[in-house]
Motif scaffolding. Structure first.
Motif, PDB file in Angstrom:
ATOM      1  N   HIS A   6       0.840  -1.209   0.000  1.00 41.79           N
ATOM      2  CA  HIS A   6       0.000   0.000   0.000  1.00 41.79           C
ATOM      3  C   HIS A   6       0.869   1.251   0.000  1.00 41.79           C
ATOM      4  N   TRP A   7       1.826   1.293   0.922  1.00 43.15           N
ATOM      5  CA  TRP A   7       2.615   2.519   1.083  1.00 43.15           C
ATOM      6  C   TRP A   7       3.570   2.721  -0.082  1.00 43.15           C
ATOM      7  N   ASP A   8       4.143   1.643  -0.594  1.00 43.62           N
ATOM      8  CA  ASP A   8       5.014   1.803  -1.767  1.00 43.62           C
ATOM      9  C   ASP A   8       4.209   2.318  -2.956  1.00 43.62           C
ATOM     10  N   VAL A  10       1.493   4.211  -2.796  1.00 42.14           N
ATOM     11  CA  VAL A  10       1.190   5.629  -2.543  1.00 42.14           C
ATOM     12  C   VAL A  10       2.367   6.504  -2.957  1.00 42.14           C
ATOM     13  N   TYR A  11       3.562   6.137  -2.452  1.00 42.81           N
ATOM     14  CA  TYR A  11       4.718   7.003  -2.706  1.00 42.81           C
ATOM     15  C   TYR A  11       5.230   6.893  -4.140  1.00 42.81           C
ATOM     16  N   SER A  12       4.836   5.845  -4.854  1.00 45.84           N
ATOM     17  CA  SER A  12       5.255   5.709  -6.258  1.00 45.84           C
ATOM     18  C   SER A  12       4.300   6.410  -7.206  1.00 45.84           C
ATOM     19  N   SER A  20      -2.003  13.682   1.804  1.00 43.77           N
ATOM     20  CA  SER A  20      -2.811  14.470   2.751  1.00 43.77           C
ATOM     21  C   SER A  20      -2.011  14.903   3.979  1.00 43.77           C
ATOM     22  N   TRP A  21      -0.979  14.158   4.341  1.00 45.55           N
ATOM     23  CA  TRP A  21      -0.224  14.457   5.569  1.00 45.55           C
ATOM     24  C   TRP A  21       0.941  15.414   5.314  1.00 45.55           C
ATOM     25  N   PHE A  22       1.090  15.889   4.067  1.00 51.00           N
ATOM     26  CA  PHE A  22       2.239  16.740   3.717  1.00 51.00           C
ATOM     27  C   PHE A  22       2.270  18.031   4.544  1.00 51.00           C
ATOM     28  N   VAL A  47      10.102   7.780  13.225  1.00 51.09           N
ATOM     29  CA  VAL A  47       9.490   6.480  12.896  1.00 51.09           C
ATOM     30  C   VAL A  47       8.338   6.713  11.918  1.00 51.09           C
ATOM     31  N   GLY A  48       8.365   5.987  10.808  1.00 51.28           N
ATOM     32  CA  GLY A  48       7.358   6.238   9.770  1.00 51.28           C
ATOM     33  C   GLY A  48       7.526   7.641   9.223  1.00 51.28           C
ATOM     34  N   GLY A  49       8.772   8.044   9.116  1.00 49.81           N
ATOM     35  CA  GLY A  49       9.069   9.407   8.669  1.00 49.81           C
ATOM     36  C   GLY A  49       8.631   9.648   7.238  1.00 49.81           C
ATOM     37  N   GLY A  50       8.539   8.591   6.439  1.00 51.09           N
ATOM     38  CA  GLY A  50       8.129   8.746   5.057  1.00 51.09           C
ATOM     39  C   GLY A  50       9.014   9.752   4.351  1.00 51.09           C
ATOM     40  N   ALA A  51       8.382  10.664   3.639  1.00 52.53           N
ATOM     41  CA  ALA A  51       9.138  11.700   2.927  1.00 52.53           C
ATOM     42  C   ALA A  51       9.047  13.030   3.671  1.00 52.53           C
ATOM     43  N   LEU A  69      13.048   5.819   9.777  1.00 52.79           N
ATOM     44  CA  LEU A  69      12.567   4.454   9.528  1.00 52.79           C
ATOM     45  C   LEU A  69      11.216   4.547   8.823  1.00 52.79           C
ATOM     46  N   ASP A  70      11.035   3.701   7.812  1.00 55.09           N
ATOM     47  CA  ASP A  70       9.718   3.627   7.171  1.00 55.09           C
ATOM     48  C   ASP A  70       9.550   2.253   6.540  1.00 55.09           C
ATOM     49  N   ILE A  71       8.301   1.822   6.462  1.00 54.34           N
ATOM     50  CA  ILE A  71       7.992   0.531   5.847  1.00 54.34           C
ATOM     51  C   ILE A  71       8.151   0.596   4.325  1.00 54.34           C
ATOM     52  N   SER A  72       8.123   1.820   3.778  1.00 55.21           N
ATOM     53  CA  SER A  72       8.121   1.993   2.328  1.00 55.21           C
ATOM     54  C   SER A  72       9.489   2.427   1.816  1.00 55.21           C
ATOM     55  N   GLU A  94      14.570   0.590   6.337  1.00 57.93           N
ATOM     56  CA  GLU A  94      13.291   0.155   5.760  1.00 57.93           C
ATOM     57  C   GLU A  94      12.781  -1.000   6.614  1.00 57.93           C
ATOM     58  N   ALA A  95      11.721  -0.772   7.366  1.00 54.42           N
ATOM     59  CA  ALA A  95      11.213  -1.808   8.280  1.00 54.42           C
ATOM     60  C   ALA A  95       9.789  -1.485   8.706  1.00 54.42           C
ATOM     61  N   ASP A  96       9.095  -2.533   9.103  1.00 54.98           N
ATOM     62  CA  ASP A  96       7.784  -2.410   9.746  1.00 54.98           C
ATOM     63  C   ASP A  96       8.067  -2.192  11.231  1.00 54.98           C
ATOM     64  N   ILE A  97       7.611  -1.096  11.780  1.00 60.77           N
ATOM     65  CA  ILE A  97       7.964  -0.757  13.162  1.00 60.77           C
ATOM     66  C   ILE A  97       7.436  -1.790  14.158  1.00 60.77           C
ATOM     67  N   THR A  98       6.409  -2.530  13.800  1.00 56.11           N
ATOM     68  CA  THR A  98       5.901  -3.541  14.730  1.00 56.11           C
ATOM     69  C   THR A  98       6.793  -4.793  14.732  1.00 56.11           C
ATOM     70  N   ASP A 112       7.182  10.216  16.104  1.00 62.30           N
ATOM     71  CA  ASP A 112       6.257   9.552  15.167  1.00 62.30           C
ATOM     72  C   ASP A 112       5.092  10.494  14.919  1.00 62.30           C
ATOM     73  N   ARG A 113       4.920  10.912  13.682  1.00 60.08           N
ATOM     74  CA  ARG A 113       3.703  11.657  13.325  1.00 60.08           C
ATOM     75  C   ARG A 113       2.910  10.810  12.340  1.00 60.08           C
ATOM     76  N   ALA A 114       1.736  10.393  12.798  1.00 53.19           N
ATOM     77  CA  ALA A 114       0.754   9.725  11.929  1.00 53.19           C
ATOM     78  C   ALA A 114       1.160   8.318  11.507  1.00 53.19           C
ATOM     79  N   VAL A 115       1.751   7.562  12.429  1.00 50.26           N
ATOM     80  CA  VAL A 115       2.042   6.144  12.163  1.00 50.26           C
ATOM     81  C   VAL A 115       1.338   5.264  13.202  1.00 50.26           C
TER      82      VAL A 115
HETATM   83  C1  SAM Z   1       0.571   9.315   7.127  1.00 52.96           C
HETATM   84  S1  SAM Z   1       2.192   8.978   6.685  1.00 52.96           S
HETATM   85  C2  SAM Z   1       3.106  10.090   7.740  1.00 52.96           C
HETATM   86  C3  SAM Z   1       4.508  10.327   7.244  1.00 52.96           C
HETATM   87  C4  SAM Z   1       5.321  11.314   8.091  1.00 52.96           C
HETATM   88  N1  SAM Z   1       5.451  10.856   9.467  1.00 52.96           N
HETATM   89  C5  SAM Z   1       4.752  12.692   8.033  1.00 52.96           C
HETATM   90  O1  SAM Z   1       4.225  13.183   9.034  1.00 52.96           O
HETATM   91  O2  SAM Z   1       4.847  13.314   6.959  1.00 52.96           O
HETATM   92  C6  SAM Z   1       2.455   7.412   7.473  1.00 52.96           C
HETATM   93  C7  SAM Z   1       3.843   6.851   7.209  1.00 52.96           C
HETATM   94  O3  SAM Z   1       4.010   5.682   7.991  1.00 52.96           O
HETATM   95  C8  SAM Z   1       4.606   4.666   7.217  1.00 52.96           C
HETATM   96  N2  SAM Z   1       4.166   3.406   7.839  1.00 52.96           N
HETATM   97  C9  SAM Z   1       2.907   2.900   7.868  1.00 52.96           C
HETATM   98  N3  SAM Z   1       2.877   1.765   8.581  1.00 52.96           N
HETATM   99  C10 SAM Z   1       4.151   1.562   9.022  1.00 52.96           C
HETATM  100  C11 SAM Z   1       4.773   0.554   9.810  1.00 52.96           C
HETATM  101  N4  SAM Z   1       4.064  -0.489  10.302  1.00 52.96           N
HETATM  102  N5  SAM Z   1       6.090   0.634  10.064  1.00 52.96           N
HETATM  103  C12 SAM Z   1       6.818   1.686   9.573  1.00 52.96           C
HETATM  104  N6  SAM Z   1       6.287   2.667   8.815  1.00 52.96           N
HETATM  105  C13 SAM Z   1       4.971   2.611   8.551  1.00 52.96           C
HETATM  106  C14 SAM Z   1       4.104   4.918   5.817  1.00 52.96           C
HETATM  107  O4  SAM Z   1       4.905   4.369   4.808  1.00 52.96           O
HETATM  108  C15 SAM Z   1       4.074   6.443   5.769  1.00 52.96           C
HETATM  109  O5  SAM Z   1       5.306   6.976   5.347  1.00 52.96           O
END
Ligand code: SAM
Length: 206
Positions: A6-8, A10-12, A20-22, A47-51, A69-72, A94-98, A112-115
């Protein structure tokens, strides 16, 4: 679809400033990190920093020990491309935080914002909290932002949990003291407003 797919996707398929979270700057996150008073060489993980541009802002202000760190992989690649040669000053995971395994007591600041709000399964939340507990140093700082109780019930088409400050703090438990909280009315690129809360906690110990 698996979360990573899903996340790959989105970012691709979307520009990083169209999601929406930009944010042009992660002002509240940066302010709280600055207010922790940690030194510029403190170990900080997004964590889940994305872009997110938080890492750019931290580098601009002299913070030098940064991990994103990000899953994508696509998200991390987008952030690295934006940073250019400065990307080599950041550790990328690149990892799933769980499921991530960090060495114990590694980080001074966990952001962590929005993960966390995507973790609708209690076992995933417990795994996340264990990762925080194990990898943040005693006395370390934990900043977690989620949708507020009056925020949306979905993000990126996925269901999310919504939290009050106390409810979010309760997920982390008594080993973490709630020191501050903020609210954010986030304006999305498409013109809607999303209510966030930020909890700033400190892990017990010194
Ligand atoms: C809503 S975005 C927020 C991105 C960033 N923190 C920000 O505020 O711009 C959620 C991010 O969490 C990542 N993500 C979602 N589930 C995750 C997981 N289980 N482990 C690590 N990253 C995850 C997604 O790839 C995405 O980059």
């Amino acid at each position: 679809m698996q979360s990573k797919d899903h996340w790959d996707r989105v970012y691709s398929t979307k520009a990083t400033d169209a999601v929406s979270w930009f944010q042009t700057h992660a002002d509240i996150s940066f302010d709280i990190i600055k207010a922790t008073g940690v030194a510029c060489d403190a170990a900080i993980i997004d964590v889940g920093g994305g872009a997110s541009v938080l890492v750019d802002d931290l580098l601009d202000h002299g913070y030098s020990n940064l991990t994103v760190l990000d899953i994508s992989a696509a998200a991390l690649t987008a952030a690295q491309k934006r940073l250019g040669s400065r990307a080599s000053r950041v550790k990328w995971i690149e990892a799933d935080i769980t499921r991530a395994n960090f060495p114990a007591k590694q980080f001074d600041v966990w952001h962590d914002r929005a993960v966390f709000h995507f973790l609708t399964n209690p076992e995933d939340r417990a795994a996340y909290v264990r990762a925080v507990f194990n990898s943040v140093k005693p006395g370390g700082h934990v900043i977690v932002a989620t949708f507020a109780e009056n925020g949306p019930d979905q993000c990126s088409g996925l269901p999310v949990m919504r939290y009050s400050t106390d409810g979010l703090h309760a997920e982390f438990g008594e080993s973490f003291s709630l020191l501050d909280h903020r609210t954010e009315a986030h304006h999305t690129p498409s013109g809607t407003v999303q209510q966030f809360i930020y909890c700033y906690c400190r892990k017990a110990g010194s």
